[in-house]
Design a protein around this motif. Structure first.
Motif, PDB file in Angstrom:
ATOM      1  N   ARG A 168      23.914 -17.966  21.216  1.00 49.57           N
ATOM      2  CA  ARG A 168      25.307 -17.763  20.782  1.00 49.57           C
ATOM      3  C   ARG A 168      25.328 -17.756  19.351  1.00 49.57           C
ATOM      4  O   ARG A 168      25.886 -16.873  18.583  1.00 49.57           O
ATOM      5  CB  ARG A 168      26.091 -18.757  21.196  1.00 49.57           C
ATOM      6  N   ILE A 171      23.678 -14.468  17.761  1.00 47.66           N
ATOM      7  CA  ILE A 171      24.749 -13.343  18.052  1.00 47.66           C
ATOM      8  C   ILE A 171      25.631 -13.342  16.868  1.00 47.66           C
ATOM      9  O   ILE A 171      25.952 -12.473  16.117  1.00 47.66           O
ATOM     10  CB  ILE A 171      25.309 -13.310  19.294  1.00 47.66           C
ATOM     11  N   ALA A 255      30.733 -13.854  27.729  1.00 48.86           N
ATOM     12  CA  ALA A 255      29.353 -13.219  27.454  1.00 48.86           C
ATOM     13  C   ALA A 255      29.761 -11.611  28.034  1.00 48.86           C
ATOM     14  O   ALA A 255      29.153 -10.905  27.073  1.00 48.86           O
ATOM     15  CB  ALA A 255      28.424 -13.897  28.182  1.00 48.86           C
ATOM     16  N   GLY A 259      29.015  -8.433  25.378  1.00 52.89           N
ATOM     17  CA  GLY A 259      28.276  -7.412  25.576  1.00 52.89           C
ATOM     18  C   GLY A 259      28.892  -6.031  25.577  1.00 52.89           C
ATOM     19  O   GLY A 259      28.108  -4.904  24.930  1.00 52.89           O
ATOM     20  N   THR A 268      23.062  -6.758  22.778  1.00 53.66           N
ATOM     21  CA  THR A 268      23.003  -6.762  24.047  1.00 53.66           C
ATOM     22  C   THR A 268      21.670  -7.630  24.697  1.00 53.66           C
ATOM     23  O   THR A 268      21.947  -8.088  25.885  1.00 53.66           O
ATOM     24  CB  THR A 268      22.955  -5.395  24.510  1.00 53.66           C
ATOM     25  N   VAL A 271      22.706 -11.109  24.936  1.00 54.80           N
ATOM     26  CA  VAL A 271      23.734 -11.258  25.796  1.00 54.80           C
ATOM     27  C   VAL A 271      23.035 -11.364  27.122  1.00 54.80           C
ATOM     28  O   VAL A 271      23.422 -12.324  27.895  1.00 54.80           O
ATOM     29  CB  VAL A 271      24.673 -10.153  25.943  1.00 54.80           C
ATOM     30  N   LYS A 275      23.263 -14.862  29.254  1.00 56.82           N
ATOM     31  CA  LYS A 275      23.832 -14.698  30.651  1.00 56.82           C
ATOM     32  C   LYS A 275      22.777 -15.259  31.828  1.00 56.82           C
ATOM     33  O   LYS A 275      23.186 -16.264  32.648  1.00 56.82           O
ATOM     34  CB  LYS A 275      24.372 -13.521  31.121  1.00 56.82           C
TER      35      LYS A 275
END
Length: 289
Positions: A168, A171, A255, A259, A268, A271, A275
């Protein structure tokens, strides 16, 4: 934290009776007690249910009860009509099939309901007390096993939660570059097309629209909040499995939104990894009480 998988046995006895209770637990959304008792012991069903329900809130529990008489003077009641009915049925089957009739008294005694041990009111109360105490012993042993397994599950969940937090954060660091990369690609694409001089305000408007469309700040903030709540639950006592299951669903929702909004290949990929960590936590949480 406790697992919903465990086994426990408890035994109690006095001068007349010995009672053994076995409990086997597996995961279940609610408390589901599977108690199978002979007809003559059905009066103990309520004792078992109430005793177990005071300590457990979730799980499928198989309950096995064994009662042994230690008194040689115990009275047995024979259901003569039922015993004769079994014998007559054997004769009829023998006549129909031509098979030899080899039913013995011992075989008839094993038939359900033929021979029932007589219980006085005093014996019934003794058995209720012994059953309650044996069930408490079995619960104590089973919960200890669940606690030990729960510790191992907690360590695994903390590991996956830490990895999810790191993804996270990656990202979040990459998010600002998404808009800049989009602007660079848009300018490069327009430069290859024979068009009139590009209006800078129109380009800025298009970039601003894209920035608003792919903004994931809110999702990242909510995801961080979910992680904080999950970490707090991992350190809490008592039932937390249902709350964790709800949090996992919310994590997965955030999530998915990240994405779909990010529109960036690198994000992506992250993500997908996020997940994966969330799914690993979900599988463990299915077994948390």
């Amino acid at each position: 934290m406790r697992s919903m998988t465990g086994f426990g046995r408890g035994t109690q006895c006095n001068e007349s009776w010995e009672v053994t209770v076995d409990l086997k637990s597996v995961n279940h959304r609610f408390l589901d007690l599977a108690i199978r008792l002979p007809r003559e012991q059905i009066f103990l069903d309520d004792v078992l249910r109430k005793t177990i329900s005071t300590s457990l809130t979730r799980g499928h529990i198989d309950v096995f009860l064994k009662i042994a008489s230690l008194n040689s003077n115990c009275m047995m009641q024979v259901n003569e009509a039922l015993a004769k009915a079994y014998y007559d049925a054997g004769l009829k089957i023998s006549a129909l099939t031509g098979c030899t009739m080899d039913v013995t008294a011992a075989a008839i005694l094993r038939m359900e309901g033929v021979c029932i041990q007589e219980l006085s009111d005093t014996d019934a109360e003794m058995l209720k007390t012994l059953t309650r105490q044996a069930t408490l012993d079995a619960l104590r042993n089973m919960l200890e096993m669940c606690r030990v397994e729960g510790q191992a599950m907690q360590q695994d969940l903390e590991l996956h939660l830490k990895q999810a937090e790191e993804i996270r954060n990656q990202i979040q660091r990459m998010a600002p570059s998404v808009v800049m990369n989009y602007q660079s690609r848009l300018e490069a694409r327009l430069s290859t097309i024979q068009v009139e001089a590009l209006d800078p305000s129109r380009l800025a408007q298009e970039v601003a629209f894209m920035a608003d469309k792919c903004a994931i700040d809110e999702e990242l903030a909510r995801l961080e909040s979910h992680f904080v709540q999950m970490r707090a639950m991992l350190q809490s006592e008592g039932e937390c499995g249902k709350k964790m299951d709800f949090l996992i669903q919310e994590m997965n929702r955030e999530a998915n939104t990240i994405g779909s909004k990010a529109s960036d290949a690198d994000i992506t990929k992250l993500v997908v990894a996020l997940k994966s960590e969330i799914e690993k936590m979900r599988e463990q949480i299915q077994n948390v009480e």
